[in-house]
Design a protein around this motif. Structure first.
Motif, PDB file in Angstrom:
ATOM      1  N   LYS A  92      47.703  85.605  79.315  1.00  0.00           N
ATOM      2  CA  LYS A  92      46.437  86.197  79.744  1.00  0.00           C
ATOM      3  C   LYS A  92      45.908  87.159  78.682  1.00  0.00           C
ATOM      4  CE  LYS A  92      46.380  87.500  83.960  1.00  0.00           C
ATOM      5  NZ  LYS A  92      46.608  88.294  85.203  1.00  0.00           N
ATOM      6  N   ILE A 141      44.553  85.046  75.648  1.00  0.00           N
ATOM      7  CA  ILE A 141      43.287  84.388  75.949  1.00  0.00           C
ATOM      8  C   ILE A 141      42.134  85.383  75.912  1.00  0.00           C
ATOM      9  CG2 ILE A 141      41.989  83.181  77.735  1.00  0.00           C
ATOM     10  CD1 ILE A 141      44.007  81.468  76.230  1.00  0.00           C
ATOM     11  N   ASP A 179      47.006  78.819  71.561  1.00  0.00           N
ATOM     12  CA  ASP A 179      47.579  79.634  72.634  1.00  0.00           C
ATOM     13  C   ASP A 179      48.159  80.946  72.118  1.00  0.00           C
ATOM     14  OD1 ASP A 179      46.870  77.814  74.526  1.00  0.00           O
ATOM     15  OD2 ASP A 179      48.839  76.867  74.679  1.00  0.00           O
ATOM     16  N   ALA A 211      36.743  72.756  73.326  1.00  0.00           N
ATOM     17  CA  ALA A 211      37.059  73.414  74.598  1.00  0.00           C
ATOM     18  C   ALA A 211      37.445  74.872  74.401  1.00  0.00           C
ATOM     19  CB  ALA A 211      38.186  72.660  75.302  1.00  0.00           C
ATOM     20  N   ARG A 212      37.977  75.215  73.226  1.00  0.00           N
ATOM     21  CA  ARG A 212      38.363  76.598  72.944  1.00  0.00           C
ATOM     22  C   ARG A 212      37.224  77.410  72.314  1.00  0.00           C
ATOM     23  NH1 ARG A 212      43.785  77.914  73.434  1.00  0.00           N
ATOM     24  NH2 ARG A 212      44.718  76.410  74.872  1.00  0.00           N
ATOM     25  N   ARG A 257      33.183  71.542  77.701  1.00  0.00           N
ATOM     26  CA  ARG A 257      34.116  72.633  77.429  1.00  0.00           C
ATOM     27  C   ARG A 257      35.015  72.846  78.643  1.00  0.00           C
ATOM     28  NH1 ARG A 257      32.810  75.338  72.780  1.00  0.00           N
ATOM     29  NH2 ARG A 257      30.723  74.983  71.960  1.00  0.00           N
ATOM     30  N   THR A 258      35.825  71.871  78.938  1.00  0.00           N
ATOM     31  CA  THR A 258      36.786  71.999  80.025  1.00  0.00           C
ATOM     32  C   THR A 258      37.918  72.924  79.603  1.00  0.00           C
ATOM     33  OG1 THR A 258      37.962  70.043  79.225  1.00  0.00           O
ATOM     34  CG2 THR A 258      36.261  69.709  80.912  1.00  0.00           C
ATOM     35  N   THR A 259      38.495  73.578  80.578  1.00  0.00           N
ATOM     36  CA  THR A 259      39.581  74.512  80.287  1.00  0.00           C
ATOM     37  C   THR A 259      40.868  73.734  80.015  1.00  0.00           C
ATOM     38  OG1 THR A 259      38.567  76.138  81.748  1.00  0.00           O
ATOM     39  CG2 THR A 259      40.888  76.463  81.153  1.00  0.00           C
TER      40      THR A 259
END
Length: 500
Positions: free
Chosen positions: A151, A154, A208, A251-252, A289-291
């Motif tokens: 978290k 991100i 990540d 997506a990122r 832009r899917t997670t």
């Protein structure tokens, strides 16, 4: 006459050093051990051409047992070779030998060293060749074992305070964000390399861990960049032609309209290099832009078990007198317990689990947790048992400087060679047997050469030695591949460089 003697001594030590190099390259543990016991100074021997040490050869071939043996003999763990100025850690990451990388990281090898070719680090080489296991091992000291780590990354919040508190400040000088986004020659980052070569797993892991999708290349690099300066990782992914890499970057948050100094956006780069299948993915009007899901190579408990391994050891722990051995290997005694489920494992199995696990976290577990091998509960950290005691680690053996010959540690002519006499019995020996007794207890200095002859030609015969038994670390399936340049000179497949 003295000059001839020195020449003879040089050839004698050179022959022994070449035998150690051959043993390190071929994985002959027993002969390497015998050579180092005879003369520990041979650990610093280097070949005449590329100046590769036995540590470089064993790391490049994946012989982690010999790597441990050489480090325990006192070799400089960060020594560089002549051609390329690479360390053993760089060569292990280049060929994907995660067992060697783990061994070097446990002995605190410097991951910030750069080579002289492209100013790349071990992380750049691991990303270039898509070795995701090596990437997470390299960054084990910078990923705190806390459930909220993903978290924080991100949200791009700084996590140096967690690293400093979790690892005693060992890795607090440089932040994780700086390491991940450190540029090599021409401003190329590890994310650029993974995107160019289509390594999706490494790309997801770097993202990540905080890799920036907006880093651009520079014009002042010495490497020819056909894509152009000012290119983002999405430009490189479009040149590489992997649609999955493009989708992950989009997506990122990667920009589809960003232009480099040549005025090209990612879609134009794909068209110029005939990547027609990317037009639908790179079309700005159809962006999706899917997670994305967290990378299965993210390993939160790694820092905790590495800290325990350095403090309490990871190779010794026989369960011969233990009534409750490790449930995974059934060989070593339990030394650590998993958080949550409290299942007990040995340190070696915990290290293996954190190094090789590529399974997604459980639905209710924090991202980056490792499934327990016994109950599938998500493990965020390990803690040592109350019965696990710190190991006393004596200082490493001091080895004098040695280039191609170990004669530099020879005593001078005026130096006195001592003879150690050990009584053979409690009774005072007769004078008749005094000479024979002293002859049996004579200790020959290890650093003496025998004037041009290989003084230990008969100390070990390979034909009479069994190969060293395979450790509980499983061998990696990564094959030894030549290093590929991350900036190719044509639109064909990347050229493979020779091994050095």
């Amino acid at each position: 006459m003295r000059s001839l003697s020195l020449v003879g001594n040089t050839f004698g030590c050179s022959a022994s050093g070449e035998r150690l190099v051959s043993a390190a390259r071929d994985g002959d543990f027993q002969e390497a051990k015998a050579l180092l016991e005879y003369n520990p100074g041979l650990a610093k021997y280097t070949t005449f051409g590329g100046r590769n040490s036995p540590l470089h050869h064993s790391a490049a071939q994946g012989h982690h047992e010999i790597v441990s043996l050489l480090i325990e003999s006192g070799v400089d763990i960060n020594v560089k070779n002549y051609r390329g100025q690479q360390t053993a850690l760089m060569q292990a990451c280049q060929y994907g030998h995660w067992e060697v990388v783990l061994t070097l990281v446990l002995f605190k090898a410097d991951i910030h060293k750069t080579d002289c070719l492209n100013k790349g680090t071990a992380l750049h080489l691991a990303a270039l060749n898509g070795h995701s296991c090596c990437i997470r091992i390299l960054l084990a000291d910078y990923i705190p074992s806390i459930p909220t780590f993903y978290k924080h990354v991100i949200k791009r919040s700084r996590i140096e305070e967690f690293v400093s508190q979790s690892n005693g400040g060992y890795a607090s000088r440089t932040s994780l964000y700086e390491i991940i986004n450190r540029p090599a020659d021409g401003g190329v980052t590890a994310l650029h390399m993974a995107a160019l070569n289509g390594h999706v797993d490494s790309l997801c892991l770097l993202l990540d861990l905080g890799a920036s999708v907006n880093e651009v290349t520079l014009e002042d690099g010495t490497t020819i960049d056909l894509i152009g300066a000012g290119s983002t990782p999405l430009h490189y992914a479009a040149y590489g032609g992997n649609p999955h890499c493009c989708q992950v970057l989009i997506a990122r948050g990667a920009s589809l309209t960003a232009e480099n100094e040549k005025g090209w956006n990612p879609l134009q780069v794909a068209r110029l290099w005939h990547r027609e299948w990317l037009e639908e993915v790179l079309n700005a009007h159809q962006q999706d832009r899917t997670t994305p899901l967290p990378s299965p190579y993210l390993s939160l408990p790694f820092m905790s078990v590495v800290k325990i391994a350095r403090e309490c050891g990871w190779t010794d722990g026989s369960a011969s007198n233990c009534t409750d051995p490790c449930a995974v290997c059934l060989e070593n005694k339990c030394t650590v317990a998993a958080s949550g489920c409290q299942h007990e494992l040995c340190t070696r199995c915990a290290l293996y689990l954190c190094s090789t696990s590529n399974m997604s976290s459980a639905p209710n577990a924090p991202p980056g947790s490792i499934p327990c091998p016994l109950c599938r509960h998500g493990i965020v950290s390990f803690k040592k048992l109350t019965t696990t005691k710190p190991l006393f680690q004596p200082p490493l053996k001091h080895i004098s400087s040695l280039s191609c010959c170990s004669c530099s540690s020879m005593p001078r002519n005026n130096a006195r060679i001592t003879h150690e006499t050990i009584p053979l019995s409690n009774q005072k020996p007769d004078s008749h047997f005094l000479g024979f007794q002293k002859l049996l207890s004579l200790k020959v200095e290890n650093n003496l050469c025998m004037r041009g002859t290989d003084t230990i030609a008969s100390i070990v015969r390979r034909s009479h030695l069994n190969r060293y038994s395979r450790s509980s670390f499983r061998w990696s399936n990564a094959q030894s591949k030549g290093r590929r340049s991350w900036l190719c000179s044509s639109n064909q497949s990347l050229e493979t460089l020779n091994d050095y």
